[in-house]
Design a protein around this motif. Structure first.
Motif, PDB file in Angstrom:
ATOM      1  N   TYR A  18       0.862  -1.325   0.121  1.00  0.00           N
ATOM      2  CA  TYR A  18      -0.086   0.148   0.078  1.00  0.00           C
ATOM      3  C   TYR A  18       1.088   1.148   0.073  1.00  0.00           C
ATOM      4  N   PRO A  19       1.525   1.458  -1.172  1.00  0.00           N
ATOM      5  CA  PRO A  19       2.360   2.568  -1.126  1.00  0.00           C
ATOM      6  C   PRO A  19       1.940   4.126  -1.022  1.00  0.00           C
ATOM      7  N   MET A  20       2.359   4.821  -0.064  1.00  0.00           N
ATOM      8  CA  MET A  20       1.777   6.303   0.048  1.00  0.00           C
ATOM      9  C   MET A  20       2.899   6.816   0.827  1.00  0.00           C
ATOM     10  N   VAL A  21       3.071   8.152   0.464  1.00  0.00           N
ATOM     11  CA  VAL A  21       4.150   8.838   1.758  1.00  0.00           C
ATOM     12  C   VAL A  21       3.650   9.191   2.882  1.00  0.00           C
ATOM     13  N   THR A  22       4.235   8.850   3.809  1.00  0.00           N
ATOM     14  CA  THR A  22       3.830   8.882   5.078  1.00  0.00           C
ATOM     15  C   THR A  22       5.044   9.658   6.014  1.00  0.00           C
ATOM     16  N   SER A  23       4.627  10.297   7.316  1.00  0.00           N
ATOM     17  CA  SER A  23       5.401  10.927   8.147  1.00  0.00           C
ATOM     18  C   SER A  23       4.703  11.119   9.287  1.00  0.00           C
ATOM     19  N   GLN A  24       5.355  11.523  10.386  1.00  0.00           N
ATOM     20  CA  GLN A  24       4.846  11.804  11.910  1.00  0.00           C
ATOM     21  C   GLN A  24       4.926  12.829  12.421  1.00  0.00           C
ATOM     22  N   ILE A  25       3.977  13.473  12.939  1.00  0.00           N
ATOM     23  CA  ILE A  25       4.021  14.810  13.751  1.00  0.00           C
ATOM     24  C   ILE A  25       3.687  14.393  15.212  1.00  0.00           C
ATOM     25  N   LEU A  26       4.766  14.645  15.931  1.00  0.00           N
ATOM     26  CA  LEU A  26       4.862  14.404  17.290  1.00  0.00           C
ATOM     27  C   LEU A  26       4.104  15.463  18.333  1.00  0.00           C
ATOM     28  N   CYS A  27       3.216  15.001  18.990  1.00  0.00           N
ATOM     29  CA  CYS A  27       2.421  16.105  19.866  1.00  0.00           C
ATOM     30  C   CYS A  27       2.851  16.352  21.217  1.00  0.00           C
ATOM     31  N   MET A  28       3.135  17.716  21.499  1.00  0.00           N
ATOM     32  CA  MET A  28       3.392  17.926  22.841  1.00  0.00           C
ATOM     33  C   MET A  28       1.823  17.742  23.405  1.00  0.00           C
ATOM     34  N   HIS A  29       1.608  17.906  24.624  1.00  0.00           N
ATOM     35  CA  HIS A  29       0.660  17.581  25.321  1.00  0.00           C
ATOM     36  C   HIS A  29       0.196  18.622  26.307  1.00  0.00           C
ATOM     37  N   ALA A  30      -0.879  19.225  26.473  1.00  0.00           N
ATOM     38  CA  ALA A  30      -1.270  20.325  27.401  1.00  0.00           C
ATOM     39  C   ALA A  30      -1.308  19.729  29.013  1.00  0.00           C
ATOM     40  N   ARG A  31      -1.472  18.432  29.030  1.00  0.00           N
ATOM     41  CA  ARG A  31      -1.395  17.930  30.305  1.00  0.00           C
ATOM     42  C   ARG A  31      -0.100  17.077  30.843  1.00  0.00           C
ATOM     43  N   LEU A  32       0.832  17.328  29.976  1.00  0.00           N
ATOM     44  CA  LEU A  32       2.117  16.529  30.200  1.00  0.00           C
ATOM     45  C   LEU A  32       3.071  17.863  30.809  1.00  0.00           C
ATOM     46  N   PRO A  33       3.933  17.350  31.646  1.00  0.00           N
ATOM     47  CA  PRO A  33       5.064  18.431  32.322  1.00  0.00           C
ATOM     48  C   PRO A  33       6.083  18.841  31.198  1.00  0.00           C
ATOM     49  N   TYR A  34       6.610  20.232  31.455  1.00  0.00           N
ATOM     50  CA  TYR A  34       7.415  20.752  30.350  1.00  0.00           C
ATOM     51  C   TYR A  34       8.756  19.831  29.973  1.00  0.00           C
ATOM     52  N   ALA A  35       9.189  19.127  31.078  1.00  0.00           N
ATOM     53  CA  ALA A  35      10.311  18.105  30.593  1.00  0.00           C
ATOM     54  C   ALA A  35      10.040  17.204  29.606  1.00  0.00           C
ATOM     55  N   VAL A  36       8.808  16.515  29.693  1.00  0.00           N
ATOM     56  CA  VAL A  36       8.229  15.819  28.468  1.00  0.00           C
ATOM     57  C   VAL A  36       8.001  16.286  27.383  1.00  0.00           C
ATOM     58  N   ASN A  37       7.533  17.460  27.285  1.00  0.00           N
ATOM     59  CA  ASN A  37       7.059  18.179  26.152  1.00  0.00           C
ATOM     60  C   ASN A  37       8.316  18.731  25.332  1.00  0.00           C
ATOM     61  N   LYS A  38       9.546  19.067  26.300  1.00  0.00           N
ATOM     62  CA  LYS A  38      10.725  19.491  25.705  1.00  0.00           C
ATOM     63  C   LYS A  38      11.439  18.207  24.913  1.00  0.00           C
ATOM     64  N   ALA A  39      11.420  17.184  25.594  1.00  0.00           N
ATOM     65  CA  ALA A  39      11.703  16.084  25.111  1.00  0.00           C
ATOM     66  C   ALA A  39      11.183  15.734  23.809  1.00  0.00           C
ATOM     67  N   ILE A  40       9.823  15.785  23.648  1.00  0.00           N
ATOM     68  CA  ILE A  40       9.268  15.557  22.324  1.00  0.00           C
ATOM     69  C   ILE A  40       9.737  16.470  21.238  1.00  0.00           C
ATOM     70  N   VAL A  41       9.855  17.361  21.660  1.00  0.00           N
ATOM     71  CA  VAL A  41      10.762  18.570  20.683  1.00  0.00           C
ATOM     72  C   VAL A  41      11.985  18.156  19.981  1.00  0.00           C
ATOM     73  N   ASP A  42      12.796  17.605  21.087  1.00  0.00           N
ATOM     74  CA  ASP A  42      14.028  17.169  20.945  1.00  0.00           C
ATOM     75  C   ASP A  42      14.095  16.221  19.965  1.00  0.00           C
ATOM     76  N   LEU A  43      13.098  15.144  20.293  1.00  0.00           N
ATOM     77  CA  LEU A  43      13.288  13.767  19.634  1.00  0.00           C
ATOM     78  C   LEU A  43      12.635  14.106  18.104  1.00  0.00           C
ATOM     79  N   ALA A  44      11.666  15.076  18.121  1.00  0.00           N
ATOM     80  CA  ALA A  44      11.367  15.343  16.540  1.00  0.00           C
ATOM     81  C   ALA A  44      12.604  15.905  15.792  1.00  0.00           C
ATOM     82  N   ALA A  45      13.284  16.661  16.420  1.00  0.00           N
ATOM     83  CA  ALA A  45      14.424  17.155  15.715  1.00  0.00           C
ATOM     84  C   ALA A  45      15.655  16.151  15.386  1.00  0.00           C
TER      85      ALA A  45
END
Length: 353
Positions: free
Chosen positions: A130-157
């Motif tokens: 089933y060929p298609m172009v796929t990619s991911q968007i990583l979501c920060m979350h309003a109910r997660l602490p800052y450290a987790v959300n920053k780690a999500i941004v770092d992982l995306a990079a």
């Protein structure tokens, strides 16, 4: 045959009810005992809710079963359905990786495990049948602490091979007390060269103009034209695209009638603001992307020309679409002059009889 780009689809809300029910049955999940049969479960899973927060609670139903072990199972079926039944050429899947990690681990261990989740989702999305172009968007979350959300941004990079951008989710009404924190995280994401989108102006309680300058696309954004049309000029100047998910607003009680979206589309087209039509949570909403287009047409919310403009905008604003052209243009080149010539077995063209 039209080919579509889907820019706003949540991994948790994408599992269609039949697939989820079969999984629960095979795992003898206690949840199945709460429902008389599949029809009873589907009605519960897909019915409208009173508020966005109540609607988002359903994500937890799926998040706790989307684990390291089970993610390939769910993603394969998601990709198969998107390709066969929706004619998707491009799909961005968004989710919060932290919420797929083991709850038995410490916070730091769960942060470390997020990289494994991204790898699994990336590998499972590559389905040769089933060929298609796929990619991911990583979501920060309003109910997660800052450290987790920053780690999500770092992982995306760190994983730009699989990840095309970052998002902020969890209900836009919950940003207010931490607004400066989220502004800082978006500034940080942009400094790392990341594409950005965010759930904003989805509800009347989620209108934060302070976040708008840091977004390349706006997740939903319908309350800009509905309540703050004076902002449309700035949105157009920034070339931001609204990711509009029509069925969601009825499922969450945000709008009473789908026709209310006519103001959204008319105002955006007049102001030169692009709209990409999306599904948001195809499973929870029990809807597929072609139906969203068809429903807007039959309800006289958009016309065919505007529909085409939205289809083109989706590919133009896709973070990871690798081509300069809409896929229809690519197919046109492949199928050029099919009535005039056919290629002989030796490769020389001859006139068709």
């Amino acid at each position: 045959m039209p080919l579509y780009a889907e820019l706003h689809r949540h991994l948790g809300g994408s599992v269609v009810p039949r697939i989820l029910w079969r999984y629960f049955q095979r795992q003898t999940d206690p949840l199945t005992h709460k429902f008389a049969d599949y029809d009873d479960f589907e009605e519960f899973y897909t019915r409208s809710r009173n508020t966005l927060d109540e609607y988002l609670e359903l994500h937890t139903l799926v998040e706790h079963v989307q684990t390291v072990q089970t993610l390939p199972y769910f993603i394969y079926r998601l990709i198969r359905g998107a390709y066969i039944f929706e004619n998707l050429a491009y799909l961005e899947l968004r989710y919060t990786p932290y919420l797929r990690t083991s709850e038995q681990l410490s916070q730091s261990e769960r942060i470390d495990q997020m990289a494994q989740i991204v790898e699994i989702v990336g590998q499972a999305s590559q389905v040769q049948d089933y060929p298609m172009v796929t990619s991911q968007i990583l979501c920060m979350h309003a109910r997660l602490p800052y450290a987790v959300n920053k780690a999500i941004v770092d992982l995306a990079a760190q994983r730009k091979d699989y990840v095309c951008g970052v998002d902020l989710a969890g209900g836009d009404a919950h940003y207010g007390e931490r607004l400066a924190e989220f502004v800082g995280l978006y500034q940080y994401a942009r400094s790392l060269g990341l594409n950005t989108t965010g759930h904003l102006y989805e509800t009347s309680d989620g209108c934060y103009p302070e976040l708008l300058p840091y977004l390349m696309r706006i997740g939903h954004g319908i309350h800009i034209p509905l309540k703050y049309p004076e902002l449309l000029k700035e949105v157009a100047q920034r070339q931001q695209c609204l990711e509009v998910c029509p069925t969601t607003y009825l499922k969450t009680g945000t709008l009473e009638d789908i026709y209310q979206l006519k103001v959204v589309f008319d105002s955006c087209f007049e102001a030169g603001v692009d709209i990409a039509i999306c599904t948001d949570n195809a499973g929870l909403n029990n809807v597929r992307l072609p139906f969203e287009y068809e429903n807007l047409l039959t309800q006289d919310i958009i016309d065919f020309e505007q529909m085409q403009a939205c289809q083109d905008a989706a590919f133009r604003h896709a973070f990871a679409w690798p081509h300069q052209q809409h896929p229809a243009s690519l197919l046109t080149g492949l199928l050029k002059n099919p009535r005039d010539e056919v290629v002989a077995a030796n490769g020389t063209p001859r006139t068709k009889d």
